[in-house]
Design an enzyme around this catalytic site. Structure first.
Site, PDB file in Angstrom:
ATOM      1  N   SER A 156       4.560  -6.100  -4.267  1.00  0.00           N
ATOM      2  CA  SER A 156       4.567  -6.592  -5.645  1.00  0.00           C
ATOM      3  C   SER A 156       4.199  -8.064  -5.702  1.00  0.00           C
ATOM      4  CB  SER A 156       5.963  -6.435  -6.245  1.00  0.00           C
ATOM      5  OG  SER A 156       6.398  -5.108  -6.130  1.00  0.00           O
ATOM      6  N   HIS A 196      -1.440  -1.731  -5.745  1.00  0.00           N
ATOM      7  CA  HIS A 196      -0.118  -1.874  -6.365  1.00  0.00           C
ATOM      8  C   HIS A 196       0.098  -0.800  -7.437  1.00  0.00           C
ATOM      9  CE1 HIS A 196       2.759  -4.364  -9.025  1.00  0.00           C
ATOM     10  NE2 HIS A 196       3.441  -3.805  -8.049  1.00  0.00           N
ATOM     11  N   GLU A 226      -3.011  -1.564  -9.707  1.00  0.00           N
ATOM     12  CA  GLU A 226      -3.617  -2.893  -9.643  1.00  0.00           C
ATOM     13  C   GLU A 226      -4.196  -3.034  -8.232  1.00  0.00           C
ATOM     14  OE1 GLU A 226      -0.358  -5.547 -10.406  1.00  0.00           O
ATOM     15  OE2 GLU A 226      -1.648  -7.084 -11.241  1.00  0.00           O
ATOM     16  N   ASN A 245       3.292  -8.151 -12.522  1.00  0.00           N
ATOM     17  CA  ASN A 245       4.601  -8.769 -12.261  1.00  0.00           C
ATOM     18  C   ASN A 245       4.643 -10.245 -12.613  1.00  0.00           C
ATOM     19  OD1 ASN A 245       6.368  -6.694 -11.423  1.00  0.00           O
ATOM     20  ND2 ASN A 245       5.111  -6.474  -9.591  1.00  0.00           N
TER      21      ASN A 245
HETATM   22  N1  LIG Z   1      10.391  -0.505  -7.227  1.00  0.00           N
HETATM   23  C1  LIG Z   1       9.347  -0.757  -7.993  1.00  0.00           C
HETATM   24  O1  LIG Z   1       9.395  -0.612  -9.212  1.00  0.00           O
HETATM   25  C2  LIG Z   1       8.056  -1.182  -7.359  1.00  0.00           C
HETATM   26  C3  LIG Z   1       6.872  -1.159  -8.111  1.00  0.00           C
HETATM   27  C4  LIG Z   1       5.669  -1.524  -7.506  1.00  0.00           C
HETATM   28  C5  LIG Z   1       5.668  -1.945  -6.183  1.00  0.00           C
HETATM   29  N2  LIG Z   1       6.840  -1.983  -5.471  1.00  0.00           N
HETATM   30  C6  LIG Z   1       6.788  -2.410  -4.069  1.00  0.00           C
HETATM   31  O2  LIG Z   1       6.836  -1.248  -3.251  1.00  0.00           O
HETATM   32  C7  LIG Z   1       7.501  -1.552  -2.026  1.00  0.00           C
HETATM   33  C8  LIG Z   1       8.656  -0.599  -1.816  1.00  0.00           C
HETATM   34  O3  LIG Z   1       9.536  -0.681  -2.904  1.00  0.00           O
HETATM   35  P1  LIG Z   1      10.599   0.490  -3.207  1.00  0.00           P
HETATM   36  O4  LIG Z   1      11.127   0.220  -4.551  1.00  0.00           O
HETATM   37  O5  LIG Z   1      10.020   1.828  -2.889  1.00  0.00           O
HETATM   38  O6  LIG Z   1      11.730   0.139  -2.111  1.00  0.00           O
HETATM   39  P2  LIG Z   1      12.839   1.097  -1.488  1.00  0.00           P
HETATM   40  O7  LIG Z   1      13.945   0.212  -1.073  1.00  0.00           O
HETATM   41  O8  LIG Z   1      13.136   2.256  -2.403  1.00  0.00           O
HETATM   42  O9  LIG Z   1      12.105   1.718  -0.185  1.00  0.00           O
HETATM   43  C9  LIG Z   1      11.698   0.994   0.918  1.00  0.00           C
HETATM   44  C10 LIG Z   1      11.615   1.934   2.112  1.00  0.00           C
HETATM   45  O10 LIG Z   1      11.017   1.235   3.215  1.00  0.00           O
HETATM   46  C11 LIG Z   1      11.659   1.666   4.396  1.00  0.00           C
HETATM   47  N3  LIG Z   1      11.422   0.665   5.446  1.00  0.00           N
HETATM   48  C12 LIG Z   1      11.923  -0.587   5.542  1.00  0.00           C
HETATM   49  N4  LIG Z   1      11.416  -1.211   6.629  1.00  0.00           N
HETATM   50  C13 LIG Z   1      10.552  -0.338   7.214  1.00  0.00           C
HETATM   51  C14 LIG Z   1       9.698  -0.416   8.352  1.00  0.00           C
HETATM   52  N5  LIG Z   1       9.641  -1.500   9.106  1.00  0.00           N
HETATM   53  N6  LIG Z   1       8.937   0.673   8.650  1.00  0.00           N
HETATM   54  C15 LIG Z   1       8.982   1.807   7.902  1.00  0.00           C
HETATM   55  N7  LIG Z   1       9.784   1.920   6.811  1.00  0.00           N
HETATM   56  C16 LIG Z   1      10.551   0.861   6.469  1.00  0.00           C
HETATM   57  C17 LIG Z   1      13.122   1.818   3.991  1.00  0.00           C
HETATM   58  O11 LIG Z   1      13.817   2.678   4.882  1.00  0.00           O
HETATM   59  C18 LIG Z   1      12.981   2.443   2.593  1.00  0.00           C
HETATM   60  O12 LIG Z   1      12.978   3.856   2.658  1.00  0.00           O
HETATM   61  C19 LIG Z   1       7.894  -3.034  -2.100  1.00  0.00           C
HETATM   62  O13 LIG Z   1       6.878  -3.801  -1.503  1.00  0.00           O
HETATM   63  C20 LIG Z   1       7.938  -3.273  -3.603  1.00  0.00           C
HETATM   64  O14 LIG Z   1       7.718  -4.625  -3.933  1.00  0.00           O
HETATM   65  C21 LIG Z   1       8.023  -1.600  -6.028  1.00  0.00           C
END
Ligand SMILES: NC(=O)c1ccc[n+]([C@@H]2O[C@H](COP(=O)([O-])OP(=O)(O)OC[C@H]3O[C@@H](n4cnc5c(N)ncnc54)[C@H](O)[C@@H]3O)[C@@H](O)[C@H]2O)c1
Length: 288
Positions: A118, A139, A151, A189
């Protein structure tokens, strides 16, 4: 483009794996934490069943699921021979850079590395690899199966051909794309997080109750969801991480994270995924 590896099976990774499989790609799903990818598969099955019930997918859910293979070890992901890897792990720069250095070693030279980050600069992620020309931002919005936008962000060294391939891939997933420059938090964002942050400042000042802040924005500005509810959906830890990147990299006080947001994260109140954020959430995902 035939095979997509999704790394990180949290709320975003699960959605990205699902829309990739729905679009007909062969998908690999890897998470470093035991059980996470399997949990994501269960979530995907439920989501596909709902879409099938509403007649929003033509294929049987089992046929879509059959295209997704779970990986539990990093050493095994190369066996998929992916054309594209989409990373959606925790929004933490050190963890992400280490992962990219590892993926760069393990994956074939042809594999494009796309990050769902993000806020972390794509150029910085690219520099952690020996293939910065094949590193790009992709994204997705949350929830991925529902939200139409992707994005796409080229880093300083991204090959224009790689950008074009990723745009085409997102369109094949049924998404509309925009291209943003590699600046902190990109377009969506950059605009959303100050709104969410202001809602937390308002909450901290006691300007109104959480419900009234949300209702005010929802009905007064015609947003589909109030900013505090939206923060619970995004994850308060993710919101804080994005604001910290904006604050640090743009160096402006207007991005300073609200103390209440920071305190909720310290308490482990990460939002819907933790069962508690600004609001309390039931296991089924409804507000209590
Ligand atoms: N939540 C949102 O609304 C949203 C929207 C767009 C983008 N994002 C981005 O997407 C990404 C993930 O967000 P999320 O909300 O799914 O988070 P989340 O916490 O739900 O999931 C993250 C996952 O990554 C895994 N993980 C952590 N370290 C790891 C590694 N080294 N190798 C493999 N797996 C690993 C964790 O076990 C977990 O299952 C982030 O970069 C976030 O900024 C989130």
């Amino acid at each position: 483009m035939e095979k997509i590896l999704v790394v990180g099976a949290g709320q975003m990774g699960a959605g990205i794996a699902q829309v990739s499989a729905q679009a007909g790609f062969s998908v690999g799903l890897f998470d470093a934490f035991p059980g996470a990818a399997e949990r994501a598969m269960e979530g995907m099955k439920k989501s596909l069943a709902k879409l099938a019930e509403k007649g929003q997918i033509q294929e049987k859910p089992e046929a879509v699921i059959a295209r997704v293979r779970v990986f539990t070890k990093m050493d095994e992901v190369a066996s998929l021979d992916p054309d594209l890897m989409i990373e959606a792990i925790t929004e933490n720069v050190e963890i992400k850079l280490k992962l990219y250095a590892d993926l760069d070693r393990v994956l074939p030279a042809k594999t494009i590395l796309a990050s769902n980050t993000s806020s972390i600069p794509i150029t910085q992620i690219g520099a952690a690899t020996k293939r910065p020309d094949k590193v790009v931002g992709m994204h997705f919005m949350n929830p991925v199966p529902i939200m139409k936008l992707v994005e796409v962000i080229p880093g300083l060294a991204t090959d224009p051909g790689v950008l074009a391939t990723v745009l085409k891939t997102a369109e094949r997933m049924g998404k509309t794309t925009i291209v943003a420059k590699d600046r902190p938090a990109f377009v969506v964002n950059r605009i959303l997080m100050p709104l969410i942050n202001e809602a937390f400042f308002a909450l901290g000042e006691g300007l109104a109750s959480a419900e009234d802040i949300d209702t005010g924005v929802r009905l007064g500005l015609n947003h589909p969801m109030g900013p505090l509810t939206l923060a619970d959906f995004v994850g308060l830890d993710t919101c804080l991480a994005i604001l910290e990147v904006l604050h640090k990299q743009l160096g402006e006080d207007k991005y300073r994270p609200a103390p209440v947001l920071r305190q909720y994260v310290q308490a482990g109140w990460y939002g819907k995924k933790a069962g508690r954020g600004v609001y309390v959430w039931e296991a089924g995902g409804q507000k209590k």
